[in-house]
Write a protein that holds these residues in place. Structure first.
Motif, short mmCIF file in Angstrom:
data_model
loop_
_atom_site.label_atom_id
_atom_site.label_comp_id
_atom_site.label_asym_id
_atom_site.label_seq_id
_atom_site.Cartn_x
_atom_site.Cartn_y
_atom_site.Cartn_z
N THR A 42 0.86 -1.19 0.00
CA THR A 42 0.00 0.00 0.00
C THR A 42 0.89 1.24 0.00
N PHE A 43 0.38 2.33 -0.53
CA PHE A 43 1.09 3.60 -0.49
C PHE A 43 0.06 4.72 -0.60
N TRP A 44 0.50 5.90 -0.25
CA TRP A 44 -0.37 7.06 -0.42
C TRP A 44 0.38 8.16 -1.10
N ALA A 49 -0.86 14.26 -7.83
CA ALA A 49 0.45 13.75 -8.22
C ALA A 49 0.38 13.05 -9.58
N GLN A 50 1.49 13.08 -10.30
CA GLN A 50 1.54 12.42 -11.60
C GLN A 50 1.21 10.94 -11.49
N LYS A 51 1.72 10.29 -10.44
CA LYS A 51 1.45 8.86 -10.29
C LYS A 51 -0.04 8.60 -10.11
N THR A 52 -0.74 9.48 -9.40
CA THR A 52 -2.19 9.33 -9.24
C THR A 52 -2.89 9.45 -10.58
N ARG A 53 -2.53 10.46 -11.34
CA ARG A 53 -3.16 10.65 -12.67
C ARG A 53 -2.87 9.45 -13.57
N ASN A 54 -1.63 8.95 -13.50
CA ASN A 54 -1.28 7.79 -14.33
C ASN A 54 -2.10 6.57 -13.94
N ILE A 55 -2.25 6.32 -12.64
CA ILE A 55 -2.99 5.15 -12.17
C ILE A 55 -4.48 5.28 -12.51
N GLU A 56 -5.01 6.49 -12.44
CA GLU A 56 -6.41 6.69 -12.81
C GLU A 56 -6.65 6.30 -14.27
N ARG A 57 -5.69 6.57 -15.11
CA ARG A 57 -5.80 6.28 -16.54
C ARG A 57 -5.49 4.80 -16.84
N ASP A 58 -4.47 4.26 -16.13
CA ASP A 58 -4.03 2.88 -16.35
C ASP A 58 -3.52 2.34 -15.02
N PRO A 59 -4.24 1.44 -14.38
CA PRO A 59 -3.89 1.02 -13.03
C PRO A 59 -2.71 0.05 -12.93
N LYS A 82 -2.08 -4.36 -10.19
CA LYS A 82 -3.00 -3.25 -10.47
C LYS A 82 -3.24 -2.50 -9.18
N ALA A 83 -3.08 -1.19 -9.24
CA ALA A 83 -3.28 -0.34 -8.07
C ALA A 83 -4.77 0.00 -7.96
N GLN A 84 -5.34 -0.28 -6.81
CA GLN A 84 -6.74 0.03 -6.56
C GLN A 84 -6.82 1.22 -5.61
N LEU A 85 -7.63 2.18 -5.98
CA LEU A 85 -7.80 3.42 -5.22
C LEU A 85 -8.48 3.16 -3.88
N ILE A 86 -7.95 3.80 -2.86
CA ILE A 86 -8.60 3.88 -1.55
C ILE A 86 -8.82 5.37 -1.31
N ALA A 87 -10.06 5.82 -1.39
CA ALA A 87 -10.35 7.25 -1.29
C ALA A 87 -11.07 7.63 0.00
N ASP A 88 -11.66 6.64 0.70
CA ASP A 88 -12.41 6.97 1.91
C ASP A 88 -11.43 7.39 3.01
N PRO A 89 -11.76 8.44 3.78
CA PRO A 89 -10.83 8.95 4.80
C PRO A 89 -10.31 7.90 5.78
N PRO A 90 -11.14 6.97 6.31
CA PRO A 90 -10.57 5.96 7.22
C PRO A 90 -9.54 5.06 6.52
N GLY A 91 -9.79 4.72 5.27
CA GLY A 91 -8.84 3.88 4.53
C GLY A 91 -7.54 4.60 4.25
#
Length: 142
Positions: A42-44, A49-59, A82-91
């Motif tokens: 896991t990472f945040w 960030a560029q890595k976030t935009r890249n993962i949104e387009r291609d995980p 494949k990187a899966q987004l964790i967007a909820d604040p507790p996660g």
């Protein structure tokens, strides 16, 4: 390396090199502190960030964890996944706390909770679902 040896390497290391795919197809490579959740990386990072935009387009991501200085000390693991987004604040907070523990070397990073909560407001987190793991241990060559 065996699955147990790879798990130990991931547990005991602190940083990984994360590769994502830029819009033009070139690799985007950065060093990240990471955490573990049920043995998965896991990472945040920041929303923009560029890595976030890249993962949104291609995980698809590749994570390299390695250690050793001399040739017969080298060992590592490549985790493709494949990187899966964790967007909820507790996660996001949970990942942030794991990353903070690894960054600081503290077994209990509770004293950093305020900082992690504050900086976490601008962050998203990811968990890497592995699709393939390649490992090596040159210590076994001697």
């Amino acid at each position: 390396m065996s699955e147990d040896e790879v798990a130990a390497l991931l547990r005991d290391s602190r940083k990984l090199q994360l590769a994502t795919i830029n819009p033009d197809g070139t690799p985007h490579l950065v060093t990240m502190f990471y955490g573990l959740s049920d043995g998965r990386l896991t990472f945040w990072t920041y929303h923009k960030a560029q890595k976030t935009r890249n993962i949104e387009r291609d995980p698809r991501v590749t994570c390299l964890i390695e250690t050793g200085e001399d040739y017969f000390e080298l060992r590592g693991a490549l985790v493709y996944g494949k990187a899966q987004l964790i967007a909820d604040p507790p996660g996001v907070l949970a990942v942030g706390m794991e990353v903070a523990k690894r960054m600081t070397g503290l077994d209990d990073a509770e004293q950093l909770r305020g900082y992690v909560e504050h900086t976490g407001r601008k962050r998203v987190a990811f968990v890497v679902e592995p699709t393939r793991v390649v490992s090596w241990d040159h210590r076994k060559l001697a």
